[in-house]
Structure formats: C-alpha cells, structure tokens
Design an enzyme around this catalytic site. Structure first.
Site, PDB file in Angstrom:
ATOM      1  N   ARG A   7      -5.166  -2.297 -15.160  1.00 58.09           N
ATOM      2  CA  ARG A   7      -5.478  -1.636 -13.622  1.00 58.09           C
ATOM      3  C   ARG A   7      -4.808  -2.668 -12.643  1.00 58.09           C
ATOM      4  O   ARG A   7      -4.619  -3.845 -12.826  1.00 58.09           O
ATOM      5  CB  ARG A   7      -6.905  -1.988 -13.584  1.00 58.09           C
ATOM      6  CG  ARG A   7      -7.732  -0.638 -14.049  1.00 58.09           C
ATOM      7  CD  ARG A   7      -7.453   0.666 -13.249  1.00 58.09           C
ATOM      8  NE  ARG A   7      -8.184   1.885 -13.876  1.00 58.09           N
ATOM      9  CZ  ARG A   7      -7.624   2.763 -14.578  1.00 58.09           C
ATOM     10  NH1 ARG A   7      -6.539   2.554 -15.291  1.00 58.09           N
ATOM     11  NH2 ARG A   7      -8.254   3.499 -15.194  1.00 58.09           N
ATOM     12  N   HIS A  23       2.344   4.600 -14.279  1.00 59.95           N
ATOM     13  CA  HIS A  23       1.193   4.760 -14.837  1.00 59.95           C
ATOM     14  C   HIS A  23       1.307   5.814 -15.963  1.00 59.95           C
ATOM     15  O   HIS A  23       0.421   7.060 -15.942  1.00 59.95           O
ATOM     16  CB  HIS A  23      -0.002   5.349 -13.875  1.00 59.95           C
ATOM     17  CG  HIS A  23      -1.264   5.182 -14.210  1.00 59.95           C
ATOM     18  ND1 HIS A  23      -2.494   4.717 -13.496  1.00 59.95           N
ATOM     19  CD2 HIS A  23      -1.979   5.110 -15.611  1.00 59.95           C
ATOM     20  CE1 HIS A  23      -3.632   4.595 -14.110  1.00 59.95           C
ATOM     21  NE2 HIS A  23      -3.350   4.924 -15.402  1.00 59.95           N
TER      22      HIS A  23
HETATM   23  P1  NAP Z   1     -12.774  -1.002 -22.954  1.00 61.68           P
HETATM   24  O1  NAP Z   1     -13.201  -0.318 -24.341  1.00 61.68           O
HETATM   25  O2  NAP Z   1     -13.822  -0.927 -21.949  1.00 61.68           O
HETATM   26  O3  NAP Z   1     -12.613  -2.762 -23.116  1.00 61.68           O
HETATM   27  C1  NAP Z   1     -12.822  -3.403 -21.999  1.00 61.68           C
HETATM   28  C2  NAP Z   1     -12.487  -4.889 -22.380  1.00 61.68           C
HETATM   29  O4  NAP Z   1     -12.333  -5.764 -21.584  1.00 61.68           O
HETATM   30  C3  NAP Z   1     -13.424  -5.426 -23.428  1.00 61.68           C
HETATM   31  O5  NAP Z   1     -12.991  -6.155 -24.418  1.00 61.68           O
HETATM   32  C4  NAP Z   1     -14.315  -6.152 -22.446  1.00 61.68           C
HETATM   33  O6  NAP Z   1     -14.995  -7.302 -23.431  1.00 61.68           O
HETATM   34  C5  NAP Z   1     -13.293  -6.977 -21.585  1.00 61.68           C
HETATM   35  N1  NAP Z   1     -13.735  -7.304 -20.632  1.00 61.68           N
HETATM   36  C6  NAP Z   1     -14.363  -6.689 -19.523  1.00 61.68           C
HETATM   37  N2  NAP Z   1     -14.738  -7.680 -18.326  1.00 61.68           N
HETATM   38  C7  NAP Z   1     -14.445  -8.962 -18.829  1.00 61.68           C
HETATM   39  C8  NAP Z   1     -14.619 -10.068 -18.185  1.00 61.68           C
HETATM   40  N3  NAP Z   1     -15.263 -10.197 -17.085  1.00 61.68           N
HETATM   41  N4  NAP Z   1     -14.039 -11.145 -19.020  1.00 61.68           N
HETATM   42  C9  NAP Z   1     -13.596 -10.847 -20.155  1.00 61.68           C
HETATM   43  N5  NAP Z   1     -13.521  -9.713 -20.620  1.00 61.68           N
HETATM   44  C10 NAP Z   1     -13.893  -8.545 -20.199  1.00 61.68           C
HETATM   45  O7  NAP Z   1     -11.362  -0.629 -22.278  1.00 61.68           O
HETATM   46  P2  NAP Z   1     -10.385  -0.052 -23.043  1.00 61.68           P
HETATM   47  O8  NAP Z   1     -10.725   1.429 -23.420  1.00 61.68           O
HETATM   48  O9  NAP Z   1      -9.760  -0.851 -23.921  1.00 61.68           O
HETATM   49  O10 NAP Z   1      -9.073   0.172 -21.866  1.00 61.68           O
HETATM   50  C11 NAP Z   1      -8.761  -1.165 -21.444  1.00 61.68           C
HETATM   51  C12 NAP Z   1      -7.903  -0.807 -19.930  1.00 61.68           C
HETATM   52  O11 NAP Z   1      -6.950   0.014 -19.898  1.00 61.68           O
HETATM   53  C13 NAP Z   1      -8.894   0.074 -18.919  1.00 61.68           C
HETATM   54  O12 NAP Z   1      -9.200  -0.799 -17.931  1.00 61.68           O
HETATM   55  C14 NAP Z   1      -8.384   1.268 -18.536  1.00 61.68           C
HETATM   56  O13 NAP Z   1      -8.481   1.283 -17.117  1.00 61.68           O
HETATM   57  C15 NAP Z   1      -6.900   0.919 -18.804  1.00 61.68           C
HETATM   58  N6  NAP Z   1      -6.072   1.927 -19.414  1.00 61.68           N
HETATM   59  C16 NAP Z   1      -4.869   2.371 -18.804  1.00 61.68           C
HETATM   60  C17 NAP Z   1      -4.132   3.418 -19.240  1.00 61.68           C
HETATM   61  C18 NAP Z   1      -2.694   3.615 -18.505  1.00 61.68           C
HETATM   62  O14 NAP Z   1      -2.086   4.689 -19.054  1.00 61.68           O
HETATM   63  N7  NAP Z   1      -2.175   2.815 -17.841  1.00 61.68           N
HETATM   64  C19 NAP Z   1      -4.584   4.157 -20.333  1.00 61.68           C
HETATM   65  C20 NAP Z   1      -5.696   3.957 -20.717  1.00 61.68           C
HETATM   66  C21 NAP Z   1      -6.694   2.945 -20.388  1.00 61.68           C
HETATM   67  P3  NAP Z   1     -16.138  -6.969 -24.425  1.00 61.68           P
HETATM   68  O15 NAP Z   1     -15.608  -6.386 -25.337  1.00 61.68           O
HETATM   69  O16 NAP Z   1     -16.906  -8.361 -24.562  1.00 61.68           O
HETATM   70  O17 NAP Z   1     -17.062  -5.888 -23.741  1.00 61.68           O
END
Ligand code: NAP
Length: 309
Positions: free
Chosen positions: A224, A273
């Site tokens: 993000r 993006h």
């Molecule tokens: P997710 O499954 O919700 O995982 C989020 C991860 O971040 C988890 O490992 C979580 O820890 C960790 N986290 C959250 N808050 C934290 C903090 N304060 N300190 C340390 N670690 C923290 O998300 P995801 O599906 O993997 O997606 C990741 C990101 O990619 C999302 O934010 C999404 O917006 C972005 N994204 C971008 C695109 C693009 O096209 N650019 C596409 C898809 C997704 P825990 O495991 O301990 O809960």
C-alpha cells in the site's frame, strides 16, 4: 437470499457467476434501483459508495472483492456489526511473487544500472554477487507475503519475514516485534513491503527506518502506498549514501499525479498498481464458498476491524 454486487467494470460478470451458483437467490448489481437493492443479505463489493452501505438493514456479511480492506473499513456508513470476509490469495499470491521476483532480480542483476548506462551508450558489465550475500526482507507474511517469501527463498535468496504474530514458514527466517523489524532492516539488500494499510503500519517506512537499511539497499512496495513516507524516500534516493533504487506499484493517491517527482526520478521504477490483479475465476470461486459457509453457519475467517486487516 439477496446478493448485491459492486465492482467497477466487472459487476455484470460477477452478477452472472453468483446467479449461476445461487439460482434461488436474487443477484443484482448496485446499478439496480434503491428499492431493489435494499434488504440484501450479502454485499460483494470493491470500493462501494457510502449510500450502498447505509441503505442496508439486514446484511449477514460483506465480502471485500480484494485483499486490501482499508477502503471498505474507512467507508462512512459501514454497518459496524456486520462481518467482513476478504479475498485471501485467490490467485493473487502467484502474480505478486512474479512481480517481486522480477523486482529483486532487477537490482540483484543490476538491470537498473544497465538501463542508466544504455542512455549513455556505456558498455560496462557488473560482477554478480552470490545470492547468499543478498538478504531480502519481506514485511507482511499474510496470504500473499508468505508466498512471496517462500518464492524468493526457493530462488536462492536468504529471506527474513516480519509479521505481527509469530510464524513458521519453511526456508524463511520469521520474525516479529520491534527487534525483528530492526534485525531485518539492518540486513536487507532488498526490502519488500506487503503489509496492509492500518493505523500501525501507515508511514512505517519513514526516514529513520530507511536509514537503518544497508547503504545501497533497494525497496519494492507493492503493498500500500501509505506504508512509505514519500518525502523521506525521495531524500534517501538523492543522498549519496542512501537507497540505490525503488520499485513502486502503489501510492497514497492513485493514479499517481503527473507532477509527482517520483515519475521522473532516475532511481525509481513505477508500475500502475498492477502487481497482482485479482484473477476473476479464482475470486468468484472464493466468494461463492464464503456465501455457502455463511449460509451453512460454518466459521469464516473475517477481518478484524480493530487491527484493520
Ligand atoms: P494479509 O493476509 O491480511 O496479511 C497481512 C500481513 O501483514 C500479516 O502477516 C500480518 O501479520 C502483517 N501485519 C499486519 N499488521 C502488522 C503490524 N502492525 N506489524 C507487523 N505485521 C503486520 O494480507 P495479504 O493478502 O498478504 O496482502 C498484503 C498486502 O498486499 C495487502 O495490504 C494488500 O493491500 C496488498 N495487495 C496489493 C496488490 C497490488 O496489486 N498491488 C494486490 C493484492 C494485495 P499476522 O500474520 O501476524 O496477522
């Protein structure tokens, strides 16, 4: 059962797929009139308008048609008591792993330097370091980050990953807490940010943390835009002992405004993006499974609005 879908450009495909899966249900797009839209059981939405949330009175759940739930959580009028499920992986992690591997190789194999050299017709090969000497840090080990970390490890890079809670991923040095973050920052030759946008993570890559990276490190941000302090990033890119380069896919304001200095910075690669668009069929299958589970009273992993993801 009534399901209302809102997603720009794809709503009709979603409506048809959900209507096929639930022939007994009324499935509408948000273009239907307000009278028809109200009293929905489920909203399947990506960046819904405020009025669509406000007009509902008997929602059982909302399904966010993407992995990042920050927009939906911030939308005024969101009924706070209604559970939210979001897309988890749904084919995005493989696309993201491709994007990030490309980015790591971009810096590791000096493609950034060759692009700059080409502008001056300069023929100058650079030595290739051993992969074991190129530690990579992945911040965020969720559905997408964990797969990215594994992919980089399988490609031969030493990978450390950071999450809020302790994790175990084969081949990945999994860390958490402030010490874990400092440890990763002190070593990472390439840092990848795959955290959600929450009150805790906004601006997490600030001047101090950029300064903790080894000299000449690189940053890849497909998570993000709000994770990175843009002014601090520009300063460290311009400093002689700062960052070597950045590859950025997401920005606080999208599309990135034409006058933003990042567009023209020689050390920055910008993509619009596009790192992990949601594969439609995988996403539809996941949403159908969510609705079936909600209807059957099975437990569904939902977003924790307190944590913001
Ligand atoms: P997710 O499954 O919700 O995982 C989020 C991860 O971040 C988890 O490992 C979580 O820890 C960790 N986290 C959250 N808050 C934290 C903090 N304060 N300190 C340390 N670690 C923290 O998300 P995801 O599906 O993997 O997606 C990741 C990101 O990619 C999302 O934010 C999404 O917006 C972005 N994204 C971008 C695109 C693009 O096209 N650019 C596409 C898809 C997704 P825990 O495991 O301990 O809960």
């Amino acid at each position: 059962m009534k399901i209302v879908v809102h997603i720009k450009g794809e709503a009709e495909q979603w409506r048809e797929a959900l209507a096929d899966a639930f022939p007994e249900a009324t499935v509408l797009t948000s273009d239907a009139c307000a009278e028809e839209r109200k009293n929905a059981d489920y909203l399947a939405v990506w960046k819904p308008p405020e009025h669509l949330l406000r007009e509902q009175t008997q929602l059982k759940a909302m399904i966010n048609l993407g992995a990042g739930v920050d927009y939906l959580l911030r939308t005024p009028g969101r009924p706070k008591e209604v559970p939210i499920a979001k897309l988890r992986d749904a084919g995005m992690s493989e696309l993201m792993a491709d994007y990030v591997l490309y980015g790591v190789l971009h810096f590791y194999r000096s493609f950034d330097r060759y692009a700059a050299q080409q502008a001056n017709a300069q023929w100058q090969p650079h030595p290739v370091e051993e992969k074991s000497q190129w530690p990579v840090g992945v911040l965020g080990l969720g559905a997408i980050g964990a797969h990215v970390a594994e992919t980089l490890s399988q490609a031969g890079f030493p990978v450390s990953g950071w999450s809020r809670s302790p994790k175990r991923i084969e081949g990945v040095n999994c860390l958490h807490g402030d010490d874990g973050l400092e440890n990763i920052l002190s070593q990472a030759k390439t840092l990848i940010t795959l955290l959600p946008d929450t009150t805790e993570t906004r601006g997490i890559i600030n001047a101090k943390r950029l300064g903790q990276l080894p000299q000449g490190a690189s940053l890849i941000n497909p998570g993000r835009g709000t994770l990175v302090d843009e002014n601090a990033l520009l300063k460290t890119l311009d400093a002689s002992e700062g960052l070597r380069g950045a590859m950025l896919d997401v920005f606080p304001e999208e599309p990135l405004p034409a006058d933003n200095p990042l567009w023209r910075h020689p050390k920055v690669t910008i993509t619009p993006h596009m790192s992990a668009p949601t594969p439609l069929h995988d996403a539809i299958d996941q949403v159908i499974a969510y609705i079936r589970d909600f209807e059957a009273g099975k437990s569904v992993t939902t977003v924790d609005p307190e944590n913001g993801y």
